[in-house]
Design a protein around this motif. Structure first.
Motif, short mmCIF file in Angstrom:
data_model
loop_
_atom_site.label_atom_id
_atom_site.label_comp_id
_atom_site.label_asym_id
_atom_site.label_seq_id
_atom_site.Cartn_x
_atom_site.Cartn_y
_atom_site.Cartn_z
N UNK A 1 0.84 -1.15 -0.26
CA UNK A 1 0.19 0.06 -0.04
C UNK A 1 0.42 1.28 -0.06
N UNK A 2 0.90 1.49 -1.31
CA UNK A 2 1.47 3.38 -0.96
C UNK A 2 2.18 3.59 -2.63
N UNK A 3 3.15 4.02 -2.55
CA UNK A 3 4.16 4.29 -4.02
C UNK A 3 5.58 4.26 -3.82
N UNK A 4 5.47 2.67 -4.59
CA UNK A 4 7.14 2.61 -5.13
C UNK A 4 7.42 2.25 -5.90
N UNK A 5 9.29 2.73 -5.88
CA UNK A 5 9.61 2.38 -6.56
C UNK A 5 10.26 1.12 -6.96
N UNK A 6 10.05 0.42 -8.67
CA UNK A 6 10.11 0.19 -9.37
C UNK A 6 11.32 0.23 -10.47
N UNK A 7 11.80 -0.54 -11.05
CA UNK A 7 12.69 -1.21 -12.21
C UNK A 7 12.31 -1.29 -12.97
N UNK A 8 12.85 -1.46 -14.12
CA UNK A 8 11.97 -1.70 -15.56
C UNK A 8 13.06 -3.21 -15.62
N UNK A 9 12.79 -4.36 -16.44
CA UNK A 9 12.61 -5.57 -16.69
C UNK A 9 12.59 -6.13 -18.15
N UNK A 10 13.57 -6.68 -18.30
CA UNK A 10 13.68 -7.51 -20.14
C UNK A 10 14.21 -6.74 -20.92
N UNK A 11 13.62 -6.92 -21.70
CA UNK A 11 14.46 -5.91 -23.33
C UNK A 11 13.51 -4.99 -23.33
N UNK A 12 14.49 -3.93 -24.52
CA UNK A 12 13.70 -2.96 -24.48
C UNK A 12 12.39 -2.95 -25.37
N UNK A 13 11.66 -2.28 -25.27
CA UNK A 13 10.02 -2.60 -25.26
C UNK A 13 9.54 -1.06 -25.60
N UNK A 14 8.55 -1.33 -26.71
CA UNK A 14 7.89 -0.11 -27.38
C UNK A 14 6.57 0.21 -26.11
N UNK A 15 6.49 -0.49 -25.36
CA UNK A 15 5.47 -0.18 -24.36
C UNK A 15 6.28 0.86 -22.75
N UNK A 16 7.78 0.91 -22.20
CA UNK A 16 7.96 1.74 -21.99
C UNK A 16 8.62 2.31 -22.35
N UNK A 17 8.87 3.10 -23.27
CA UNK A 17 10.14 3.84 -24.22
C UNK A 17 9.96 5.45 -23.04
N UNK A 18 10.66 5.98 -22.77
CA UNK A 18 10.97 7.26 -22.57
C UNK A 18 10.86 7.11 -20.65
N UNK A 19 9.67 5.86 -20.01
CA UNK A 19 9.86 5.41 -18.51
C UNK A 19 11.14 5.18 -18.46
N UNK A 20 11.41 5.92 -16.87
CA UNK A 20 13.11 5.97 -16.39
C UNK A 20 13.09 5.13 -15.92
N UNK A 21 14.37 4.19 -15.81
CA UNK A 21 14.43 3.21 -14.77
C UNK A 21 14.04 2.46 -13.73
N UNK A 22 13.74 3.32 -13.23
CA UNK A 22 12.80 3.43 -11.27
C UNK A 22 11.33 3.84 -11.22
N UNK A 23 10.41 3.95 -12.21
CA UNK A 23 9.39 4.52 -11.56
C UNK A 23 9.05 4.37 -10.45
N UNK A 24 8.03 5.86 -9.91
CA UNK A 24 7.45 5.60 -9.03
C UNK A 24 6.28 4.97 -9.04
N UNK A 25 5.63 3.61 -8.48
CA UNK A 25 4.34 3.71 -9.15
C UNK A 25 3.02 2.99 -8.03
N UNK A 26 1.86 3.54 -7.81
CA UNK A 26 0.77 3.60 -6.19
C UNK A 26 0.41 1.36 -6.48
N UNK A 27 0.57 1.23 -5.80
CA UNK A 27 0.34 0.28 -5.09
C UNK A 27 -1.00 -0.30 -4.20
N UNK A 28 -2.10 -1.05 -4.17
CA UNK A 28 -3.06 -1.68 -3.06
C UNK A 28 -3.37 -2.27 -4.06
#
Length: 308
Positions: free
Chosen positions: A165-192
């Motif tokens: 519950x909260x906003x957590x730092x995440x990491x990008x995984x896997x090969x480069x792909x079109x859906x995550x283009x431009x997103x930082x390496x460690x985005x903050x994402x809401x979780x509940x």
């Protein structure tokens, strides 16, 4: 270009205030253009808030979008009037003969119920199978993602020791792909959520795109189907987690304060939005990928092979 939503939908005022271009159905009908058809199966109790959250993200693209609001056919909502639903929503029975370029299935507050015991599970099974034949690309969110992973891949979920519950730092995984283009390496994402999926049950047909070692997998793509599975909530607005916390406090549930939401841990302060740019990027990338690959003749959706 604007997003087209049903005439007089209350969300329009909020979107226009935020600078999102909105076009009503009457005006859009006069334009000679092939807009993308995006459906939103809204399983959340607060329909208006959820439809606004997704519409602001879908409407940030330069392409014209026709958004169709969809609901479960026989389920009676306890929080949204039947008049509102009949005015702005189509049942799945009413849209199942249609084709969509994109389709979103939201979460639902039923994580404590086994999938097979959900009242509308039989219709959910039909809808999930239907997306394979009638939708170019589907995005499943939170409970919707867990349900689709369970159905398509037999992925196992389990109850975590405590709610993430909260906003957590995440990491990008896997090969480069079109859906995550431009997103930082460690985005903050809401979780509940209370549930996570067992990593050992993730099949080879799935690729993890966003991850967190502490609270689990965030987003996966399906290598076989044209589908993304987002277990968390980039669509949330500033107060989504704060309002959930306030609700539980008033209910006497003594909840833990959501992590990284209130400035200096002060629950009376206005929450800071640390994920807005990533939310817009994800949905712009998703819609752009749809636009680049969907058939111009929409009736061919589901019959044309597409390699991501």
């Amino acid at each position: 270009m604007p997003i087209r939503i049903p005439d007089n939908l209350p969300a329009a005022k909020t979107l226009e205030t935020e600078g999102v271009m909105v076009m009503n159905s009457s005006r859009a009908a006069r334009q000679d253009i092939r807009p993308l058809q995006i459906g939103l199966l809204n399983l959340m109790p607060n329909k208006e808030r959820t439809e606004t959250q997704f519409a602001r993200l879908i409407g940030s693209t330069p392409l014209q979008i026709d958004m169709t609001l969809v609901r479960i056919t026989d389920h009676q909502s306890k929080h949204t009037s039947e008049e509102y639903l009949k005015t702005f929503y189509s049942t799945w029975e009413e849209v199942k003969e249609r084709k969509f370029d994109g389709f979103i299935v939201t979460g639902a507050p039923i994580a404590h119920i086994p999938f097979e015991e959900v009242k509308y599970w039989s219709e959910m099974l039909e809808i999930m199978d239907w997306t394979e034949r009638n939708v170019h690309q589907t995005m499943f969110i939170c409970w919707g993602a867990q349900a689709a992973l369970h159905h398509f891949h037999k992925t196992r979920r389990y109850r975590m020791p405590k709610k993430a519950f909260g906003v957590f730092r995440h990491t990008l995984a896997g090969a480069p792909n079109p859906w995550l283009r431009g997103i930082s390496d460690s985005p903050m994402i809401p979780v509940s959520r209370y549930n996570d999926i067992e990593r050992s049950s993730i099949s080879d047909d799935l690729e993890i795109l966003i991850d967190n070692d502490e609270i689990g997998v965030c987003m996966l793509r399906d290598k076989v189907r044209q589908a993304l599975y987002m277990l968390n909530h980039l669509e949330y607005d500033n107060r989504s987690l704060a309002d959930e916390f306030d609700r539980d406090v008033k209910a006497g549930l003594n909840p833990e304060m959501p992590a990284n939401v209130f400035p200096n841990g002060d629950s009376t302060a206005e929450p800071e939005n640390r994920w807005r740019s990533h939310a817009h990027l994800l949905f712009q990338n998703w819609i752009n990928e749809i636009y680049q690959t969907t058939p111009y003749e929409i009736e061919k959706v589901g019959r044309v092979a597409h390699e991501p």
